[in-house]
Motif scaffolding. Structure first.
Motif, PDB file in Angstrom:
ATOM      1  N   THR A 267       0.781  -1.245  -0.049  1.00 33.54           N
ATOM      2  CA  THR A 267       0.004   0.046  -0.173  1.00 33.54           C
ATOM      3  C   THR A 267       0.865   1.252   0.062  1.00 33.54           C
ATOM      4  OG1 THR A 267      -1.767  -0.994   1.112  1.00 33.54           O
ATOM      5  CG2 THR A 267      -1.592   1.324   1.312  1.00 33.54           C
ATOM      6  N   ARG A 268       1.624   1.144   1.056  1.00 36.42           N
ATOM      7  CA  ARG A 268       2.902   2.449   0.849  1.00 36.42           C
ATOM      8  C   ARG A 268       3.562   2.706  -0.498  1.00 36.42           C
ATOM      9  NH1 ARG A 268       2.429   5.978   5.032  1.00 36.42           N
ATOM     10  NH2 ARG A 268       1.434   4.714   6.883  1.00 36.42           N
ATOM     11  N   VAL A 269       4.119   1.570  -1.116  1.00 37.56           N
ATOM     12  CA  VAL A 269       4.639   1.463  -2.382  1.00 37.56           C
ATOM     13  C   VAL A 269       3.709   2.319  -3.274  1.00 37.56           C
ATOM     14  CG1 VAL A 269       5.329   0.140  -4.399  1.00 37.56           C
ATOM     15  CG2 VAL A 269       6.094  -0.661  -1.802  1.00 37.56           C
ATOM     16  N   ALA A 270       2.475   1.712  -3.552  1.00 29.99           N
ATOM     17  CA  ALA A 270       1.457   2.302  -4.284  1.00 29.99           C
ATOM     18  C   ALA A 270       1.140   3.828  -4.391  1.00 29.99           C
ATOM     19  CB  ALA A 270       0.172   1.629  -4.208  1.00 29.99           C
ATOM     20  N   GLN A 271       1.477   4.297  -2.904  1.00 31.43           N
ATOM     21  CA  GLN A 271       1.386   5.612  -2.515  1.00 31.43           C
ATOM     22  C   GLN A 271       2.596   6.376  -2.999  1.00 31.43           C
ATOM     23  OE1 GLN A 271       0.635   5.589   1.530  1.00 31.43           O
ATOM     24  NE2 GLN A 271      -1.500   5.064   1.306  1.00 31.43           N
ATOM     25  N   GLY A 272       3.777   5.810  -3.335  1.00 31.11           N
ATOM     26  CA  GLY A 272       4.973   6.415  -3.864  1.00 31.11           C
ATOM     27  C   GLY A 272       6.116   6.354  -2.760  1.00 31.11           C
ATOM     28  N   ASP A 273       5.860   6.011  -1.718  1.00 31.88           N
ATOM     29  CA  ASP A 273       6.735   6.012  -0.617  1.00 31.88           C
ATOM     30  C   ASP A 273       8.009   4.964  -1.093  1.00 31.88           C
ATOM     31  OD1 ASP A 273       5.153   7.394   0.746  1.00 31.88           O
ATOM     32  OD2 ASP A 273       4.580   6.001   2.476  1.00 31.88           O
ATOM     33  N   SER A 274       9.257   5.817  -0.469  1.00 30.73           N
ATOM     34  CA  SER A 274      10.670   5.097  -0.723  1.00 30.73           C
ATOM     35  C   SER A 274      10.688   4.007   0.452  1.00 30.73           C
ATOM     36  CB  SER A 274      11.599   5.869  -0.518  1.00 30.73           C
ATOM     37  OG  SER A 274      11.760   6.432   0.588  1.00 30.73           O
ATOM     38  N   ASN A 275      11.587   3.187   0.310  1.00 35.28           N
ATOM     39  CA  ASN A 275      11.906   2.077   1.264  1.00 35.28           C
ATOM     40  C   ASN A 275      12.026   2.661   2.777  1.00 35.28           C
ATOM     41  OD1 ASN A 275      11.509   0.210  -0.676  1.00 35.28           O
ATOM     42  ND2 ASN A 275      13.413  -0.838  -0.249  1.00 35.28           N
ATOM     43  N   THR A 306       6.981   0.143 -10.524  1.00 37.35           N
ATOM     44  CA  THR A 306       5.882   0.580 -11.545  1.00 37.35           C
ATOM     45  C   THR A 306       4.530  -0.320 -11.745  1.00 37.35           C
ATOM     46  OG1 THR A 306       7.406   2.203 -12.251  1.00 37.35           O
ATOM     47  CG2 THR A 306       5.344   1.751 -13.788  1.00 37.35           C
ATOM     48  N   ARG A 307       5.378  -1.460 -12.296  1.00 37.06           N
ATOM     49  CA  ARG A 307       4.294  -2.755 -12.419  1.00 37.06           C
ATOM     50  C   ARG A 307       3.538  -2.928 -11.303  1.00 37.06           C
ATOM     51  NH1 ARG A 307       7.198  -6.715 -17.290  1.00 37.06           N
ATOM     52  NH2 ARG A 307       7.680  -5.108 -18.620  1.00 37.06           N
ATOM     53  N   LEU A 308       4.205  -3.141 -10.088  1.00 38.46           N
ATOM     54  CA  LEU A 308       3.463  -3.448  -8.834  1.00 38.46           C
ATOM     55  C   LEU A 308       2.479  -2.278  -8.488  1.00 38.46           C
ATOM     56  CD1 LEU A 308       3.278  -5.230  -6.130  1.00 38.46           C
ATOM     57  CD2 LEU A 308       5.211  -3.552  -5.228  1.00 38.46           C
ATOM     58  N   THR A 309       2.687  -1.331  -8.577  1.00 35.41           N
ATOM     59  CA  THR A 309       1.754   0.074  -8.279  1.00 35.41           C
ATOM     60  C   THR A 309       0.698  -0.306  -9.311  1.00 35.41           C
ATOM     61  OG1 THR A 309       3.423   1.545  -7.619  1.00 35.41           O
ATOM     62  CG2 THR A 309       1.202   2.301  -8.358  1.00 35.41           C
ATOM     63  N   MET A 310       0.814  -0.456 -10.712  1.00 35.53           N
ATOM     64  CA  MET A 310      -0.232  -0.579 -11.584  1.00 35.53           C
ATOM     65  C   MET A 310      -0.951  -1.909 -11.076  1.00 35.53           C
ATOM     66  SD  MET A 310       1.801   0.291 -15.161  1.00 35.53           S
ATOM     67  CE  MET A 310       0.323  -0.279 -15.954  1.00 35.53           C
ATOM     68  N   LYS A 311      -0.502  -2.769 -10.925  1.00 33.06           N
ATOM     69  CA  LYS A 311      -1.208  -4.344 -10.546  1.00 33.06           C
ATOM     70  C   LYS A 311      -1.999  -4.024  -9.272  1.00 33.06           C
ATOM     71  CE  LYS A 311      -0.712  -9.154 -10.084  1.00 33.06           C
ATOM     72  NZ  LYS A 311      -1.635  -9.700 -11.098  1.00 33.06           N
ATOM     73  N   VAL A 312      -1.501  -3.401  -8.291  1.00 25.74           N
ATOM     74  CA  VAL A 312      -2.199  -3.124  -7.135  1.00 25.74           C
ATOM     75  C   VAL A 312      -3.301  -2.116  -7.042  1.00 25.74           C
ATOM     76  CG1 VAL A 312      -1.882  -1.870  -4.725  1.00 25.74           C
ATOM     77  CG2 VAL A 312      -0.226  -3.543  -5.585  1.00 25.74           C
ATOM     78  N   LEU A 313      -3.187  -1.188  -7.784  1.00 24.91           N
ATOM     79  CA  LEU A 313      -4.414  -0.240  -8.083  1.00 24.91           C
ATOM     80  C   LEU A 313      -5.402  -0.738  -8.833  1.00 24.91           C
ATOM     81  CD1 LEU A 313      -2.500   3.216  -8.563  1.00 24.91           C
ATOM     82  CD2 LEU A 313      -3.535   2.410  -6.518  1.00 24.91           C
ATOM     83  N   ALA A 314      -5.149  -1.692  -9.982  1.00 21.15           N
ATOM     84  CA  ALA A 314      -6.119  -2.173 -10.976  1.00 21.15           C
ATOM     85  C   ALA A 314      -6.959  -3.232 -10.180  1.00 21.15           C
ATOM     86  CB  ALA A 314      -5.356  -2.732 -11.979  1.00 21.15           C
ATOM     87  N   GLU A 315      -6.389  -3.887  -9.032  1.00 17.03           N
ATOM     88  CA  GLU A 315      -6.870  -4.959  -8.392  1.00 17.03           C
ATOM     89  C   GLU A 315      -7.469  -4.576  -7.243  1.00 17.03           C
ATOM     90  OE1 GLU A 315      -4.882  -8.863  -8.749  1.00 17.03           O
ATOM     91  OE2 GLU A 315      -4.162  -8.413 -10.815  1.00 17.03           O
ATOM     92  N   GLY A 316      -7.281  -3.417  -6.637  1.00 15.10           N
ATOM     93  CA  GLY A 316      -7.750  -3.064  -5.323  1.00 15.10           C
ATOM     94  C   GLY A 316      -7.167  -3.966  -4.470  1.00 15.10           C
ATOM     95  N   LEU A 317      -5.676  -3.950  -4.287  1.00 15.09           N
ATOM     96  CA  LEU A 317      -4.997  -4.484  -3.358  1.00 15.09           C
ATOM     97  C   LEU A 317      -4.533  -3.794  -2.291  1.00 15.09           C
ATOM     98  CD1 LEU A 317      -2.900  -6.852  -5.683  1.00 15.09           C
ATOM     99  CD2 LEU A 317      -5.153  -7.269  -4.818  1.00 15.09           C
ATOM    100  N   CYS A 318      -4.882  -2.345  -2.087  1.00 12.70           N
ATOM    101  CA  CYS A 318      -4.240  -1.634  -1.373  1.00 12.70           C
ATOM    102  C   CYS A 318      -5.331  -1.476   0.060  1.00 12.70           C
ATOM    103  CB  CYS A 318      -4.436  -0.038  -1.629  1.00 12.70           C
ATOM    104  SG  CYS A 318      -3.311   0.464  -2.863  1.00 12.70           S
TER     105      CYS A 318
END
Length: 323
Positions: A267-275, A306-318
């Motif tokens: 969820t944090r990755v999809a929000q653009g946070d760094s490690n 980038t691909r992880l974020t796209m997948k997370v947002l598309a499938e509602g994994l946040c």
């Protein structure tokens, strides 16, 4: 219900009424009913289950409609009898004389009928008052009662104007006005989990104030059960006139064998946070965050953020956090 004998012309008018309810609303429906019964005035009164009160929605033909008329009628014994029997009440009949003298007789109305409106499934939505300056035909109460399930849709203030494809089967739903009032969603079972979370109204308000048309994600309820959550912008109340949102949920297992902690990290990755930012927010070491991400990339089959974020947002994994 009394047997009703109708001419072919009258049968056509009754069928047209159902069509006009969906197409043109109250005026079209009452114009069709006027082909069968010489109605000169009408008033639709809605019952709002959120407040337990009645209020006038739309009327035509009456010189005036007193603001307190709906609530006054709902206190009559005749109303309670009509509700229990689901039949029309002729104005001026025992128990309605005072109401008739106050609200109809002074304006020249000779006859009136009030009918409680129930949807086919049995849910009460309001009342229909009709008036005439001449005597109405004896079959009028039975005819109006017969078409009342179609007319009941006109006073259904729980109806939400949303894309019917927006909610797949299996979801339980609740509607919220922007002010926080919770409403049932007609056609969908109510959600005890959402109703039990007071802060859900604030989530609805924040969503309404955003520019999003819809949102989806995962939410752990108060018992720790994960639920798939969907939010849709909607108009609620009569004809969708109140700005609101529908929130729907259904229990689910976490997808892709993800853990609760991994859901928080992605969820944090999809929000653009760094490690380092994720580590600080979740009180973890950067190394632990890196390990979680390695597992997440493997489980979701992604090779970049980038691909992880796209997948997370598309499938509602946040994870959707309630305020």
């Amino acid at each position: 219900m009394d047997a009703i004998s109708l001419s072919a012309r009258s049968l056509h008018a009754v069928a047209e009424l159902g069509f006009q309810v969906a197409r043109q609303g109250a005026h079209g429906a009452m114009t069709a009913l006027g082909e069968v019964i010489p109605v000169e005035a009408y008033e639709f009164v809605a019952f709002d289950p959120a407040t337990g009160r009645h209020r006038s929605l739309v009327s035509a033909g009456y010189t005036r409609v007193d603001d307190d008329a709906a609530e006054e009628y709902a206190r009559l014994d005749a109303y309670r009898r009509a509700m229990s029997l689901r039949t029309s009440v002729v104005m001026g009949s025992p128990g309605t004389e005072r109401y008739f003298r106050r609200h109809l007789e002074p304006y020249g109305w000779r006859a009136g009928i009030t009918t409680p409106l129930f949807l086919t499934g049995g849910r009460y939505t309001g009342l229909l008052h009709v008036g005439s300056r001449a005597d109405l035909p004896p079959e009028a109460p039975a005819v109006i009662s017969a078409v009342s399930p179609a007319l009941a849709h006109l006073t259904d203030v729980t109806r939400c104007v949303i894309d019917p494809m927006g909610l797949p089967p299996g979801f339980h739903a609740v509607a919220y006005e922007r002010g926080g009032r919770r409403r049932d969603v007609a056609g969908w079972p109510a959600s005890e989990a959402l109703a039990a979370e007071p802060a859900m109204a604030e989530l609805a308000r924040a969503f309404i104030d955003s520019r999003e048309l819809s949102r989806r994600g995962l939410w752990p309820d108060g018992t720790g059960q994960w639920r798939e959550l969907r939010l849709h912008r909607a108009g609620v109340g009569f004809h969708g006139s109140i700005q609101g949102a529908v929130i729907a949920e259904r229990p689910c297992a976490l997808p892709y064998d993800l853990t609760s902690r991994e859901i928080e990290v992605l969820t944090r990755v999809a929000q653009g946070d760094s490690n380092p930012q994720i580590a600080a927010a979740l009180v973890l070491s950067v190394r632990t965050v890196t390990t979680h991400l390695e597992h997440i990339f493997a489980k979701l089959g992604c090779d970049s953020r980038t691909r992880l974020t796209m997948k997370v947002l598309a499938e509602g994994l946040c994870r959707l956090d309630v305020p």
